[in-house]
Design a protein around this motif. Structure first.
Motif, PDB file in Angstrom:
ATOM      1  N   LYS A 240       0.830  -1.206   0.000  1.00  0.00           N
ATOM      2  CA  LYS A 240       0.000   0.000   0.000  1.00  0.00           C
ATOM      3  C   LYS A 240       0.865   1.258   0.000  1.00  0.00           C
ATOM      4  O   LYS A 240       0.426   2.320  -0.433  1.00  0.00           O
ATOM      5  CB  LYS A 240      -0.917  -0.003   1.221  1.00  0.00           C
ATOM      6  CG  LYS A 240      -1.933  -1.137   1.242  1.00  0.00           C
ATOM      7  CD  LYS A 240      -2.785  -1.088   2.497  1.00  0.00           C
ATOM      8  CE  LYS A 240      -3.795  -2.223   2.525  1.00  0.00           C
ATOM      9  NZ  LYS A 240      -4.616  -2.208   3.770  1.00  0.00           N
ATOM     10  N   LEU A 241       2.098   1.124   0.514  1.00  0.00           N
ATOM     11  CA  LEU A 241       3.013   2.256   0.604  1.00  0.00           C
ATOM     12  C   LEU A 241       4.181   2.051  -0.351  1.00  0.00           C
ATOM     13  O   LEU A 241       4.750   0.967  -0.411  1.00  0.00           O
ATOM     14  CB  LEU A 241       3.538   2.409   2.035  1.00  0.00           C
ATOM     15  CG  LEU A 241       2.490   2.548   3.148  1.00  0.00           C
ATOM     16  CD1 LEU A 241       3.170   2.530   4.507  1.00  0.00           C
ATOM     17  CD2 LEU A 241       1.695   3.831   2.957  1.00  0.00           C
ATOM     18  N   GLY A 242       4.544   3.111  -1.072  1.00  0.00           N
ATOM     19  CA  GLY A 242       5.689   3.018  -1.968  1.00  0.00           C
ATOM     20  C   GLY A 242       7.000   3.281  -1.268  1.00  0.00           C
ATOM     21  O   GLY A 242       8.051   2.814  -1.699  1.00  0.00           O
ATOM     22  N   THR A 243       6.944   4.060  -0.186  1.00  0.00           N
ATOM     23  CA  THR A 243       8.145   4.381   0.581  1.00  0.00           C
ATOM     24  C   THR A 243       7.866   4.189   2.066  1.00  0.00           C
ATOM     25  O   THR A 243       6.717   4.160   2.501  1.00  0.00           O
ATOM     26  CB  THR A 243       8.600   5.832   0.345  1.00  0.00           C
ATOM     27  OG1 THR A 243       7.562   6.722   0.761  1.00  0.00           O
ATOM     28  CG2 THR A 243       8.924   6.078  -1.119  1.00  0.00           C
ATOM     29  N   VAL A 244       8.940   4.086   2.827  1.00  0.00           N
ATOM     30  CA  VAL A 244       8.849   3.958   4.281  1.00  0.00           C
ATOM     31  C   VAL A 244       9.152   5.314   4.912  1.00  0.00           C
ATOM     32  O   VAL A 244      10.180   5.928   4.607  1.00  0.00           O
ATOM     33  CB  VAL A 244       9.843   2.904   4.803  1.00  0.00           C
ATOM     34  CG1 VAL A 244       9.871   2.880   6.328  1.00  0.00           C
ATOM     35  CG2 VAL A 244       9.492   1.529   4.253  1.00  0.00           C
TER      36      VAL A 244
END
Length: 259
Positions: A240-244
């Motif tokens: 769901k997230l492209g980056t942390v």
């Protein structure tokens, strides 16, 4: 996904010695770890997909490995040592400057080495399910994030979960920052801080050292040997997230619990 300019350092053993394990019919042959000289290279990366592409390409050469540090301008890339600090002169060898420099990185690689698996869990049935188990042992910021994975050469041979995980961060983070974040400890009343248990014990903190070797080359499978990894050994897992999102690691809460 965020597009921030960065690079990944790839070292190839100068004489071509394997930097991976060999699987044979009797078990595993350990990787050669006394390699003195390397050929250094840096590949540009700007998001998780380009990071994964660089790692996949490097993993196809048994003589290659990855380190966090940036190659120093003074290093001779065609034949270099793996030095994060200057090496003093000896009776037989001259002094040598550091060849690898600490720099904040927009990417991070985790070595989840030997973490327990749920009872009856088949880690090779579904890489996505296995990655979810591994990510559950990381800070909440990683939960639901897209990542690159690679089962290590020991996966399925030694007990527990043995997998590399790669993520793209929303800002560059240095090795010291990552050690504070992932080395966070659980305060225990009446117990000395030095023996507090770590919040995320599955993470090997040595991977955040500037010159630490990350053995990402795929194993050499000898004739007659059986590879226990029955699925794709590496690949991208959507999230769901492209980056942390990296927290403010200088906050007192992290400094107090990690030192």
């Amino acid at each position: 996904m965020a597009r921030n300019s960065d690079s990944i350092t790839i070292l190839r053993s100068y004489a071509g010695q394997p930097q991976t394990k060999t699987l044979n019919s009797r078990g595993v042959i350990a990787v050669e770890q006394r390699i003195k000289y390397f050929v250094g290279d840096e590949q540009p990366v700007h998001d998780l997909r380009t990071l994964a592409a660089a790692l996949e390409a490097a993993s196809l050469d048994p003589a290659q490995c990855v380190v966090r540090g940036k190659i120093a301008d003074t290093a001779t890339r065609a034949k270099m040592r793996r030095l994060s600090t200057p090496k003093p002169a000896t009776a037989t060898e001259p002094a040598e400057p550091a060849t690898l420099l600490e720099v904040p990185r927009n990417w991070v690689l985790f070595d989840v080495d030997g973490a327990p698996l749920p009872p009856g869990f088949d880690q090779f049935a579904s890489p996505a399910a296995t990655v979810a188990v591994a990510i559950s042992q990381l800070p909440a910021a990683f939960h639901g994030a897209a990542c690159w994975y690679q089962f290590t050469s020991s996966a399925g041979i030694k007990p527990g979960l043995r997998i590399w995980l790669g993520f793209w961060l929303d800002r560059p983070a240095g090795g010291a920052e990552l050690r504070l974040w992932l080395g966070e400890k659980i305060p225990e009343a009446g117990v000395k801080r030095a023996v507090w248990r770590r919040e995320y014990p599955a993470v090997d903190l040595s991977v955040f050292d500037t010159a630490h070797v990350t053995y990402i080359a795929k194993p050499i499978i000898s004739e007659g040997a059986r590879d226990p990894c029955r699925c794709a050994r590496s690949g991208l897992i959507a999230g769901k997230l492209g980056t942390v999102a990296v927290p403010d690691i200088s906050a007192p809460a992290y400094l107090a619990s990690s030192t």
